[in-house]
Design a protein around this motif. Sequence first.
Motif, short mmCIF file in Angstrom:
data_model
loop_
_atom_site.label_atom_id
_atom_site.label_comp_id
_atom_site.label_asym_id
_atom_site.label_seq_id
_atom_site.Cartn_x
_atom_site.Cartn_y
_atom_site.Cartn_z
N THR A 102 0.97 -1.27 -0.27
CA THR A 102 0.10 0.22 -0.13
C THR A 102 0.23 1.04 -0.15
O THR A 102 0.55 2.23 -0.71
CB THR A 102 -1.00 -0.18 1.54
OG1 THR A 102 -1.22 -1.60 0.66
CG2 THR A 102 -1.66 1.24 1.20
N LEU A 122 -3.67 1.35 10.41
CA LEU A 122 -3.47 2.15 9.03
C LEU A 122 -3.65 3.81 9.45
O LEU A 122 -2.97 4.13 8.57
CB LEU A 122 -5.48 1.74 8.13
CG LEU A 122 -5.71 0.66 8.26
CD1 LEU A 122 -6.94 0.38 7.29
CD2 LEU A 122 -4.76 -0.13 7.24
N VAL A 123 -3.80 4.08 10.91
CA VAL A 123 -3.57 5.68 11.36
C VAL A 123 -2.70 6.19 10.90
O VAL A 123 -2.02 6.80 11.01
CB VAL A 123 -4.55 6.18 11.92
CG1 VAL A 123 -4.83 7.64 12.77
CG2 VAL A 123 -6.09 5.54 11.50
N VAL A 128 -3.71 6.25 6.23
CA VAL A 128 -5.77 6.54 6.04
C VAL A 128 -5.52 7.68 7.08
O VAL A 128 -4.36 8.06 8.33
CB VAL A 128 -6.51 5.78 6.16
CG1 VAL A 128 -6.56 4.67 5.43
CG2 VAL A 128 -6.34 5.24 7.39
N SER A 130 -8.09 9.07 9.04
CA SER A 130 -8.70 8.22 9.87
C SER A 130 -9.40 7.37 9.68
O SER A 130 -9.86 7.06 7.95
CB SER A 130 -9.70 9.50 10.83
OG SER A 130 -10.88 9.54 9.95
N LEU A 131 -10.54 6.38 10.19
CA LEU A 131 -10.30 5.38 9.73
C LEU A 131 -12.28 5.87 9.58
O LEU A 131 -13.28 4.96 8.56
CB LEU A 131 -10.86 4.21 11.28
CG LEU A 131 -9.90 3.71 11.72
CD1 LEU A 131 -10.27 3.08 13.06
CD2 LEU A 131 -9.42 3.06 10.28
N ARG A 133 -13.30 8.52 7.30
CA ARG A 133 -12.49 9.22 6.65
C ARG A 133 -11.34 9.39 6.77
O ARG A 133 -10.59 9.68 6.71
CB ARG A 133 -13.12 11.04 6.97
CG ARG A 133 -14.18 11.24 7.32
CD ARG A 133 -15.12 11.69 6.31
NE ARG A 133 -16.68 11.89 6.84
CZ ARG A 133 -17.26 12.14 6.24
NH1 ARG A 133 -17.44 10.64 5.90
NH2 ARG A 133 -18.68 11.72 7.19
N PRO A 134 -11.07 8.02 5.26
CA PRO A 134 -9.30 7.78 5.71
C PRO A 134 -8.92 8.75 4.36
O PRO A 134 -8.01 9.11 4.07
CB PRO A 134 -9.68 6.03 4.26
CG PRO A 134 -11.15 5.66 4.49
CD PRO A 134 -12.02 7.39 5.73
N THR A 139 -8.37 2.83 0.53
CA THR A 139 -9.98 2.23 1.15
C THR A 139 -9.89 -0.10 1.42
O THR A 139 -8.35 -0.05 1.19
CB THR A 139 -11.04 2.14 0.40
OG1 THR A 139 -12.34 1.84 1.60
CG2 THR A 139 -10.90 1.31 -1.35
#
Length: 193
Positions: A102, A122-123, A128, A130-131, A133-134, A139
């Motif tokens: 990724t 992920l954050v 991303v 935020s979870l 609003r990535p 995605t």
Amino acid sequence: MKRREFILALGGAATWPLAARAQQSAGRVYRVGHLSIPSREQALPFIKAFEEGLRSLGYRVGENVTIEYRFADGQMERLPANVADVVRLGVDIIVATSNAITVAAMKATTTIPIVMTSGVDLVSTGLVASLARPGGNVTGLAVDAGGEILGKRFELLKETLPNLSRLGILFNPDFAYNRSRQTSMVETARTLG
């Protein structure tokens, strides 16, 4: 079918009936870049499951979808070249099977959608924003959502077991992300009593 709907279908979020999806995809051949760290042989069970999933959504390899597989054969230094190759081919979407892929894909493109199949934390890793609003073009699924969700897990556990006063957690302290989470877990646990 529109590109966005195709991406939703790959991400598992599409809710259209199969017949409608298959009808709309007629005439358009989507091109998927599928990137893996292990060899083809090691990834074969996952490839079969991926292609079965596509079939269940009305996509047939060789008919309305082509998949450009690239394997790093365990050699991380091959990731940027593999990503560059599928980007050069003009794929409609990139399927990234790890955080490392990724990251390499994010460096190679900001326009081709990237779907993670097994992201971790992920954050804090910057994949991303935020979870909820990535943002960006990434995605997908998280095997471990990271520290952002720990508080919610503790709250749910406390709701389920209101008399809970002690909790044991097992983790590998050799992984840096586990050490950083320990601090947030202790703080959340104190807040909840």
